[in-house]
Design an enzyme around this catalytic site. Sequence first.
Site, PDB file in Angstrom:
ATOM      1  N   ARG A 143     -13.283  -1.694  -4.724  1.00  0.00           N
ATOM      2  CA  ARG A 143     -13.242  -1.909  -3.273  1.00  0.00           C
ATOM      3  C   ARG A 143     -14.176  -3.019  -2.779  1.00  0.00           C
ATOM      4  O   ARG A 143     -13.753  -3.840  -1.966  1.00  0.00           O
ATOM      5  CB  ARG A 143     -13.494  -0.597  -2.524  1.00  0.00           C
ATOM      6  N   GLY A 202      -5.149  10.536   3.134  1.00  0.00           N
ATOM      7  CA  GLY A 202      -5.705  10.328   1.800  1.00  0.00           C
ATOM      8  C   GLY A 202      -7.216  10.148   1.907  1.00  0.00           C
ATOM      9  O   GLY A 202      -8.002  11.070   1.714  1.00  0.00           O
ATOM     10  N   CYS A 213     -17.411 -10.147 -16.417  1.00  0.00           N
ATOM     11  CA  CYS A 213     -17.501 -11.605 -16.361  1.00  0.00           C
ATOM     12  C   CYS A 213     -16.693 -12.150 -15.198  1.00  0.00           C
ATOM     13  O   CYS A 213     -15.646 -12.780 -15.386  1.00  0.00           O
ATOM     14  CB  CYS A 213     -17.009 -12.196 -17.672  1.00  0.00           C
ATOM     15  N   GLU A 214     -17.109 -11.851 -14.003  1.00  0.00           N
ATOM     16  CA  GLU A 214     -16.500 -12.351 -12.762  1.00  0.00           C
ATOM     17  C   GLU A 214     -17.614 -12.418 -11.732  1.00  0.00           C
ATOM     18  O   GLU A 214     -18.385 -11.458 -11.597  1.00  0.00           O
ATOM     19  CB  GLU A 214     -15.457 -11.358 -12.210  1.00  0.00           C
ATOM     20  N   TYR A 223      -9.757   5.857  -3.501  1.00  0.00           N
ATOM     21  CA  TYR A 223      -9.543   4.479  -3.950  1.00  0.00           C
ATOM     22  C   TYR A 223     -10.702   4.006  -4.834  1.00  0.00           C
ATOM     23  O   TYR A 223     -11.101   2.847  -4.802  1.00  0.00           O
ATOM     24  CB  TYR A 223      -9.301   3.539  -2.756  1.00  0.00           C
ATOM     25  N   GLY A 264      -3.944   7.261   7.159  1.00  0.00           N
ATOM     26  CA  GLY A 264      -4.639   6.119   7.720  1.00  0.00           C
ATOM     27  C   GLY A 264      -5.907   6.383   8.490  1.00  0.00           C
ATOM     28  O   GLY A 264      -6.613   5.430   8.841  1.00  0.00           O
TER      29      GLY A 264
HETATM   30  C1  LIG Z   1      -1.787   4.894   1.279  1.00  0.00           C
HETATM   31  C2  LIG Z   1      -0.836   5.671   2.086  1.00  0.00           C
HETATM   32  C3  LIG Z   1      -1.261   6.807   2.787  1.00  0.00           C
HETATM   33  C4  LIG Z   1      -2.691   7.250   2.828  1.00  0.00           C
HETATM   34  O1  LIG Z   1      -3.492   6.406   3.554  1.00  0.00           O
HETATM   35  P1  LIG Z   1      -5.026   6.768   3.836  1.00  0.00           P
HETATM   36  O2  LIG Z   1      -5.527   5.629   4.589  1.00  0.00           O
HETATM   37  O3  LIG Z   1      -5.688   6.948   2.517  1.00  0.00           O
HETATM   38  O4  LIG Z   1      -5.026   8.039   4.649  1.00  0.00           O
HETATM   39  C5  LIG Z   1      -0.301   7.525   3.458  1.00  0.00           C
HETATM   40  N1  LIG Z   1       1.005   7.160   3.467  1.00  0.00           N
HETATM   41  C6  LIG Z   1       1.434   6.069   2.819  1.00  0.00           C
HETATM   42  C7  LIG Z   1       2.867   5.718   2.858  1.00  0.00           C
HETATM   43  C8  LIG Z   1       0.535   5.289   2.110  1.00  0.00           C
HETATM   44  O5  LIG Z   1       0.967   4.195   1.470  1.00  0.00           O
END
Ligand SMILES: *Cc1c(COP(=O)(O)O)cnc(C)c1O
Length: 418
Positions: A312, A275, A342-343, A371, A239
């Site tokens: 995104r 991530g 086409c959107e 993403y 996150g």
């Molecule tokens: C998507 C997700 C992450 C990664 O989140 P990021 O914001 O990309 O770091 C980690 N754990 C879970 C369970 C997720 O669904």
Amino acid sequence: MKHFSYQKKQLHIENIPLSTLIKTYGSPTYVYSYAALKEAYESYQKAFKPLNALLCYSMKCNSNLSILRSFINLGSGIDIVSGGELFRALKAGADPKKIVFSGVGKNAEEMTYALKKGILMFNVESAQELALLDQVALKLKKQAPIALRINPNIDPKTHPYITTGMKKSKFGIQYEEAFNLYQEAQQRKGIHIRGIDCHIGSQLTQVGPFVDALERVLALVDKIQSQGIALEYLDLGGGLGIRYNEEKPPTPQAYARAIGKALSAYKLKLILEPGRSLMGNAGALLTQVLYTKDRDNKRFVIVDAAMNDLIRPAFYQSYHEILPLAQKSGKKEKVDVVGPICETGDFLATDRALPKLQSGDTLAVLSAGAYGFSMASHYNTRPKAAEVLVKGSKHYLIRKRENLKDLIKGEEIPKALQ
Ligand SMILES: *Cc1c(COP(=O)(O)O)cnc(C)c1O
């Protein structure tokens, strides 16, 4: 975005001009910097070394086999959210003992697959999932290692679509129900309790919500351990945000400092599932201008990448910096950068001040390493873009551009229609 910079008026990825890559691989193409992903991983590693954390790259943000292999080689574990991701992770050489399985809707087939491979743990998100996992494990004469994913009811102050730890969200187990479910899990013969887990959202730009979530989880840890239920792992999810535009997200070091103190009183092994903060700014989407079009007060720049390549902006109204590959001076004008789909929602940027662009100009859409490709689709029957990894002075095609045949793979017209 320091791995993308102008050198002699040409936008480079590390030391390679992006114009070389778009000429070699065509358009649209995703490009990734190995140096950038390595630097991001190592900054986590360094920051969390004193806390002895296991980093599990959250592969849903970019699941290309070569990206996975890069993180695996750096020592990373993997956070998966489906059987398909488990398959990919294993293909890329991941050690099952470093795989955690998150997700709100795991099915029996996925559970069986993961149990047979011997993953580190399942992050269980409901009482019904726990019951099914117990059954599946018993059938295999195994015990399923688990953590319960707690919903700490903390507002991460991010976009609603990427907020996951609030009461109204579908994710996790309600805080108030968690303790009882731990007691239930303890009774189940097919379940082996290993830890506790939470993940409150994505693109967090402050550490406060992480600290609040941790406090809530630790209060629960106290209660659970006082009942004689031992916990080895505390998984805080992913996150951490990145800079897309003006954001100033905390560094992994600031994050580690903020949670370190509270954790030091516990003998729990920390797991993190980053991530976006590992891959987001390691990648860009290269695209070429097809046409420009003028309306009353608006100019559209129509490019060959679209929402099927990078959803995104359309999905989250998110901002991605856009830079011409050949640096341009002169007055900027406000334009909408749109794709061929086409959107009306098919845009990469709206009301964006860019130097005057014309057909044939090439652009980089930055911060597209997470993403981006992993959310790509075939909408409008568009082949998926190529993916290229830059490592040192070399560049490698790590996924071929799809061709027309790829687009109809698996389809069949039944005899009745012939
Ligand atoms: C998507 C997700 C992450 C990664 O989140 P990021 O914001 O990309 O770091 C980690 N754990 C879970 C369970 C997720 O669904």
